[in-house]
Design an enzyme around this catalytic site. Sequence first.
Site, PDB file in Angstrom:
ATOM      1  CB  SER A 111      -1.141  -0.072   1.366  1.00 51.65           C
ATOM      2  OG  SER A 111      -1.944   1.009   1.312  1.00 51.65           O
ATOM      3  CD  GLU A 228      -2.124  -2.633  -3.742  1.00 48.97           C
ATOM      4  OE1 GLU A 228      -3.471  -2.763  -3.425  1.00 48.97           O
ATOM      5  OE2 GLU A 228      -1.422  -2.090  -3.127  1.00 48.97           O
ATOM      6  CG  HIS A 296      -5.370  -2.649   0.094  1.00 47.42           C
ATOM      7  ND1 HIS A 296      -4.609  -2.259  -1.024  1.00 47.42           N
ATOM      8  CD2 HIS A 296      -5.352  -1.655   0.997  1.00 47.42           C
ATOM      9  CE1 HIS A 296      -4.011  -1.178  -0.436  1.00 47.42           C
ATOM     10  NE2 HIS A 296      -4.474  -0.917   0.629  1.00 47.42           N
TER      11      HIS A 296
END
Length: 324
Positions: A111, A228, A296
């Site tokens: 992230s 992502e 995630h």
Amino acid sequence: MLPNRLSPGDEIRVIAPSTSMAVIKGKQVELATERLNQLGFTVTFGKHVEDHDEFFTTSIEQRIEDLHDAFRDPNVKGILTALGGYHANQLLNYIDYDLIQSNPKVFCGYSDITALSAAIYQKTGLIIYSGPFFSTFGVKYGIDYMLQSFLEAVTNDAPYDVNPSPDWSDDKWYLDQEERTFIKQENYLVIHEGEAEGKLIGGNLSTLHLLQGTEYMPSLKDCILFIEEDSEAHIHSFDRVLQSLLQQPDAASLRGILIGRFQKESNVTEAALKRVIATKRELKNIPVIANVNFGHVQPIATIPMGANAVISCSGAATTIILNA
């Protein structure tokens, strides 16, 4: 540059270079510590991991101190980031990259941590792991796939596969560990068939986008891009940020793309994702695999940034082999 593999008895230091660990429930911290202890590791914490301000992070100086202390301490063999957030790229101008290059260690997170991972890899050549946070080890159920992949990545020398997990979940596990829904999974989503081999570069797409035009952006030349997004992304933002990345001068030689499964709240459907990829002429002749187990949505595999990968996809059959 490959960090030394972790072994039983090794010390893992937890730091919070993005959001403070203070937001994690005490029981989850206890479970995460217990899990790592059961794997044979000793867990220690940075001096400032629970400090926080009104943005639930802490000063650049405090976060840099914990980062440098973790790399400098000879007893620390691996570093786990507590969780993600929004503020990791504040640190990039203040990192002592020579210190890191002289003390290569396992460093893991995803992230927002992509900003650190990409910058450290670009500046030092150190392979960095896109994988679980320390907080991820506090997940009570459905964690076996993640644990196996993490251990394969950071404790073994052999290449390892990133196969589809038996099931997946997008629950807010940190709110309720007992009421969770797991969805069966058999295959990844093959958008373009083909075979490719190349160096893995990527992470969170929006965070990687922040590095474009800076000295911290890794080259995309001859790489397999893995990307992502989180629940804040939607199909329009994904489309334009991906397009921006493909307009990088060295993106013309991309060899393949792996896309992590989108969270339900993003409302990115498989049909919409296929449509977006179809508009990218740059990707016409390379393999593209989506719904891969990283990002995630749980469980996640550990992906080594800078390592070599071989991918193959035909029909619904996929092979993803990582060598780090």
